[in-house]
Design an enzyme around this catalytic site. Structure first.
Site, mmCIF file in Angstrom:
data_model
loop_
_atom_site.group_PDB
_atom_site.id
_atom_site.type_symbol
_atom_site.label_atom_id
_atom_site.label_comp_id
_atom_site.label_asym_id
_atom_site.label_seq_id
_atom_site.Cartn_x
_atom_site.Cartn_y
_atom_site.Cartn_z
ATOM 1 C CE LYS A 121 -4.243 -1.674 0.309
ATOM 2 N NZ LYS A 121 -5.335 -1.328 -0.625
ATOM 3 C CG ASP A 152 -3.953 -0.650 -3.878
ATOM 4 O OD1 ASP A 152 -4.351 0.278 -4.614
ATOM 5 O OD2 ASP A 152 -4.723 -1.330 -3.170
ATOM 6 C CD GLU A 178 -5.061 -2.693 -6.711
ATOM 7 O OE1 GLU A 178 -6.094 -2.613 -6.016
ATOM 8 O OE2 GLU A 178 -4.236 -3.633 -6.592
ATOM 9 C CG ASP A 206 -9.521 -2.003 -6.291
ATOM 10 O OD1 ASP A 206 -10.685 -2.435 -6.442
ATOM 11 O OD2 ASP A 206 -8.982 -1.970 -5.167
ATOM 12 C CE LYS A 230 -10.322 -5.023 -3.501
ATOM 13 N NZ LYS A 230 -10.000 -3.862 -2.656
#
Length: 360
Positions: A121, A152, A178, A206, A230
């Protein structure tokens, strides 16, 4: 053994006036985390038992009813119907490194065992945290020099910040970055600019998939090389698979910080996706999915949590352990809060047209 219901019967279940008529058992749990992730140290989730087994309803606290209702739709589907037949018995997973101090990276990475891919992250404070992000990447490279690495940003960069960040990240060999920016139009421009600059960085989408009114716009605009999907935010395993098919892009299935019950739904989706030539070109086979996040919990609801073993997780339903349900049960005030949210989302599903991906 209760039988799993057909998709038609799943749709009919939504005709019930009260979700308690559909789910004979409902539990709300509060799971402590080993490190802060997504700004929280405790993850709350509602677990619902239906004819096919247990399902999870755990939209994040700040989501409004319309968005949270898609998560409930996913729970109805998984509790009432069996997922598609798996193409493989296990799913490779990645480790997830939160926006923690670089000195903690090796410790967090060790919790995932011998996974061969990690997602880090970044951009917790946009470009202001770039220097620390670079140190976090370097720390992972030292701890796991042979691992594949993804980043991400959760859409936190402004477009001009994103290009500076991508230039800084280009010295690392990365699978992809991402969602560097939030808007899908900006994502398309960033991808084009990164290619023109020869940075050698793939872009993944995403939020532009799971939060968009039209998840297919990513493919239409050429905004990404990879999509991240997801189950809960997209309304279920079947709906998520439709998005992957409709986009025609390599897909990585990820967790929404689910309990083991939600992770098993994610594994069901990942196991149902074929390994196309393009997927094999990027990932060398079935991609490592973001389904190893139970490692971020100090305790999970299953006696055998969905945890990575030799870099993968098994495909199959997870069920809560009664003792763990009792031990991790949320406070009464939080149970009431979640029951109210369940009722509101149920009402929304019954009175509004539920978001559904358009057909291919």
């Amino acid at each position: 053994m209760t039988r799993a219901h057909s998709p038609t019967e799943v749709h009919a279940a939504l005709e019930a006036a009260d979700p308690r008529e559909v789910f004979p058992e409902i539990a709300v749990v509060s799971l402590p985390m080993v490190t802060r992730f997504r700004g929280i140290t405790v993850r709350e989730a509602m677990l619902l038992r239906g004819p096919a087994g247990w399902a999870e309803f755990s939209p994040f606290i700040e989501y409004d009813t319309a968005e949270a209702a898609r998560w409930l739709l996913a729970a109805v589907e998984f509790a009432w119907a069996e997922p598609p037949e798996p193409l493989r018995p296990r799913v490779p997973v990645n480790g997830t490194i939160p926006a923690c101090p670089p000195g903690q990276v090796a410790e967090v990475a060790a919790r995932y065992g011998d996974v061969s891919t990690f997602k880090i992250k970044i951009a917790e404070q946009g470009a202001a945290s770039l220097a620390e992000d670079l140190r976090r990447i370097e720390a992972l490279r030292r701890a796991r020099p042979d691992a594949a690495v993804r980043l991400d940003a959760n859409g936190r960069y402004a477009p001009e910040e994103a290009m500076r960040a991508l230039q800084a990240f280009s010295r690392f060999e990365l699978q992809y970055v991402e969602q560097p920016v939030a808007a899908v139009e900006d994502l398309a421009r960033i991808r084009e600019a990164a290619d023109a600059a020869g940075l050698g960085i793939r872009i993944a989408a995403d939020e532009s998939i799971r939060k968009a009114e039209d998840p297919y716009r990513v493919a239409e605009l050429g905004a990404a090389d990879v999509i991240v999907v997801k189950v809960q935010p997209l309304g279920g395993v079947i709906r998520a698979r439709e998005v992957v098919t409709g986009c025609g892009l390599p897909a990585v299935v990820s967790s929404a910080l689910d309990t083991s019950v939600g992770l098993s739904a994610g594994a069901a989706l990942a196991a149902a996706l074929p390994v196309t030539d393009r997927v094999a070109e990027i990932f060398g086979g079935a991609p490592a999915c973001g389904l190893g996040t139970s490692a971020l919990f100090a305790a999970d609801i299953s006696a055998a949590p969905v945890r990575a073993e030799h870099g993968s997780v098994p495909v199959g339903r997870a069920a809560p352990d009664p003792a763990q349900l009792s031990r991790l049960r949320a406070a009464p005030s939080r149970v009431r809060w979640w029951m109210h949210r369940l009722q509101q989302c149920w009402k929304h599903l019954r009175t509004e047209s539920s978001p559904r991906p358009r057909p291919e």
